[in-house]
Design a protein around this motif. Structure first.
Motif, PDB file in Angstrom:
ATOM      1  N   ASP A 106      -2.416  11.669   2.773  1.00 41.54           N
ATOM      2  CA  ASP A 106      -2.058  10.270   2.493  1.00 41.54           C
ATOM      3  C   ASP A 106      -0.857   9.808   3.318  1.00 41.54           C
ATOM      4  N   GLU A 107      -0.027  10.741   3.770  1.00 44.81           N
ATOM      5  CA  GLU A 107       1.183  10.360   4.508  1.00 44.81           C
ATOM      6  C   GLU A 107       0.870   9.913   5.933  1.00 44.81           C
ATOM      7  N   ALA A 108      -0.262  10.371   6.465  1.00 49.25           N
ATOM      8  CA  ALA A 108      -0.564  10.075   7.871  1.00 49.25           C
ATOM      9  C   ALA A 108      -0.554   8.572   8.195  1.00 49.25           C
ATOM     10  N   PRO A 109      -1.177   7.705   7.369  1.00 46.56           N
ATOM     11  CA  PRO A 109      -1.095   6.271   7.710  1.00 46.56           C
ATOM     12  C   PRO A 109       0.325   5.719   7.639  1.00 46.56           C
ATOM     13  N   HIS A 110       1.186   6.307   6.787  1.00 47.81           N
ATOM     14  CA  HIS A 110       2.582   5.827   6.729  1.00 47.81           C
ATOM     15  C   HIS A 110       3.260   6.075   8.070  1.00 47.81           C
ATOM     16  N   VAL A 111       3.093   7.291   8.565  1.00 50.37           N
ATOM     17  CA  VAL A 111       3.706   7.652   9.847  1.00 50.37           C
ATOM     18  C   VAL A 111       3.180   6.736  10.953  1.00 50.37           C
TER      19      VAL A 111
ATOM     20  N   ALA B  52       0.848  -1.204   0.000  1.00 52.98           N
ATOM     21  CA  ALA B  52       0.000   0.000   0.000  1.00 52.98           C
ATOM     22  C   ALA B  52       0.880   1.248   0.000  1.00 52.98           C
ATOM     23  N   HIS B  53       1.927   1.216   0.822  1.00 52.28           N
ATOM     24  CA  HIS B  53       2.841   2.357   0.911  1.00 52.28           C
ATOM     25  C   HIS B  53       3.517   2.614  -0.448  1.00 52.28           C
ATOM     26  N   ALA B  54       4.021   1.547  -1.072  1.00 49.61           N
ATOM     27  CA  ALA B  54       4.683   1.675  -2.378  1.00 49.61           C
ATOM     28  C   ALA B  54       3.735   2.297  -3.407  1.00 49.61           C
TER      29      ALA B  54
ATOM     30  N   ILE C 266      12.019  10.419   7.769  1.00 45.22           N
ATOM     31  CA  ILE C 266      11.760  11.196   6.549  1.00 45.22           C
ATOM     32  C   ILE C 266      10.283  11.596   6.492  1.00 45.22           C
ATOM     33  N   GLU C 267       9.412  10.633   6.792  1.00 46.15           N
ATOM     34  CA  GLU C 267       7.965  10.895   6.709  1.00 46.15           C
ATOM     35  C   GLU C 267       7.552  11.996   7.688  1.00 46.15           C
ATOM     36  N   ILE C 268       8.114  11.959   8.910  1.00 42.13           N
ATOM     37  CA  ILE C 268       7.713  12.967   9.900  1.00 42.13           C
ATOM     38  C   ILE C 268       8.299  14.334   9.529  1.00 42.13           C
TER      39      ILE C 268
ATOM     40  N   ASP D 298       1.083   4.169  -2.813  1.00 42.53           N
ATOM     41  CA  ASP D 298       0.790   5.566  -2.457  1.00 42.53           C
ATOM     42  C   ASP D 298       1.879   6.491  -2.991  1.00 42.53           C
ATOM     43  N   GLU D 299       3.133   6.072  -2.856  1.00 48.79           N
ATOM     44  CA  GLU D 299       4.245   6.965  -3.214  1.00 48.79           C
ATOM     45  C   GLU D 299       4.450   7.059  -4.721  1.00 48.79           C
ATOM     46  N   ALA D 300       4.414   5.926  -5.389  1.00 45.05           N
ATOM     47  CA  ALA D 300       4.864   5.916  -6.787  1.00 45.05           C
ATOM     48  C   ALA D 300       3.729   5.711  -7.789  1.00 45.05           C
TER      49      ALA D 300
HETATM   50 FE   LIG Z   1       4.993   8.503   2.656  1.00 44.71          FE
END
Ligand SMILES: [Fe+2]
Ligand SMILES: [Fe+2]
Length: 345
Positions: free
Chosen positions: A262-267, A145-147, A225-227, A149-151
């Motif tokens: 979208d970054e919030a779930p990554h963190v 999911a993360h991959a 990095i995410e934070i 989201d980013e690319a």
């Molecule tokens: Fe991210």
């Protein structure tokens, strides 16, 4: 009986909410979309959010420790600052800002690599059970999911394409493919290349599964990095919202706000999985037991020091190089650079 669901399938973790209207950015269909009230909905969060919350509750109930965290003000604000960026735009020097947005989008695209992470048999590495935790799901949907989201994924753009769209909206398609490549070659030459920075090749814990230690290093660096990226989001949103200086009536700033959401779930999943490991006992290959506080503590401390030290400096150098490059060909370049530096808070 705890009725909270902690076991989720790969497909469940990748499932998206239905959206009323998909997100298009610069003519490209992107992930996510808008609900019937017009609110942005992040992709692949239908079950991912409830899952992350459930793992967090479960961990807090089991171990009673706080979630691993770090304050955003650990890092200095964005470089250039909002005032410096606006000064460049007002002075007719948008290139460093265009380069910065291109660089951010490019780096986001590297996020697709996460799906190739080597994940060892985690249960073998810990004394306590790990099924039904966040870490158990890293290779069962979370990293994929993360991959995506980013690319981006298949025909759908992700953050890479969304940053490029924000740039193209704000600066009206400033770059050709060739120019983008030249710019990236130049930037990564100043900065030392993607993923550069000091890193010890020697494992800290030679007795612990090498893939696991490597995985923890990558997660710690990624979380930092995410934070710290929230400084970049705030910066980009403020600069791109200035309708006197950029085109697109604020649409580029909106695009950045969607990426930020979208970054919030990554963190949150990275904080959760690192905390789950910290709270457990590592089983080394010799059979020795190592407290998770020691493994996670030492790696986190070193990764934190790199993030605020060498990594931050190399990023500033990279951005600075682009600013000097843009100014050196101007007759008043030296004066502009002096004025730019005077604006530093
Ligand atoms: Fe991210
Ligand atoms: Fe991202």
């Amino acid at each position: 009986m705890n009725a909270v669901q902690v076991d989720w399938s790969y497909d469940e973790l990748l499932e998206s909410h239905p959206v009323e209207e998909p997100l298009f950015a610069g003519g490209v269909r992107c992930h996510g979309g808008f609900d019937s009230d017009g609110n942005y909905v992040s992709p692949r969060t239908k079950n991912r959010w409830p899952a992350i919350r459930a793992w967090q509750e479960q961990r807090a109930a089991q171990f009673g420790t706080p979630l691993l965290d770090i304050a955003l003000d650990t890092w200095p604000g964005a470089y250039p600052s909002v005032a410096q960026a606006k000064f460049l735009l007002r002075s007719g020097v948008p290139d460093p800002i265009i380069a910065r947005l291109t660089q951010i989008g490019t780096v986001e695209g590297f996020g697709s690599m996460i799906r190739y992470s080597q994940i060892p048999d985690l249960q073998r590495c810990f004394d306590e059970p790990v099924q039904g935790t966040g870490m158990w799901h890293l290779g069962r949907g979370l990293y994929e999911a993360h991959a995506r989201d980013e690319a981006g994924y298949k025909g759908e753009g992700g953050h890479k394409q969304m940053w490029f769209a924000a740039r193209d909206i704000a600066f009206e398609h400033p770059l050709t493919e060739d120019q983008t490549q030249t710019m990236m070659d130049r930037m990564f030459a100043y900065g030392g290349g993607p993923g550069s920075g000091s890193s010890s090749l020697e494992p800290f814990f030679p007795d612990v599964d090498y893939d696991l230690e490597f995985l923890i290093w990558s997660m710690a660096r990624l979380l930092l990095i995410e934070i710290s990226a929230f400084h970049i989001f705030a910066w980009a949103e403020e600069v791109l919202a200035d309708t006197d200086l950029v085109a697109g009536d604020g649409e580029a700033a909106h695009m950045v706000s969607y990426i930020r959401a979208d970054e919030a779930p990554h963190v949150e999943y990275l904080k959760t999985t690192l905390s789950e490991m910290r709270d457990r006992t590592f089983v080394a290959s010799s059979g020795a037991r190592v407290p998770g506080t020691e493994v996670i503590g030492r790696i986190w401390e070193r990764a934190r020091a790199e993030s605020v030290g060498t990594r931050h400096e190399s990023n500033v150098r990279l951005v600075r190089g682009e600013i000097e490059h843009a100014l050196e060909s101007r007759p008043n370049g030296k004066d502009l650079l002096a004025e730019f530096d005077n604006l530093a808070a």
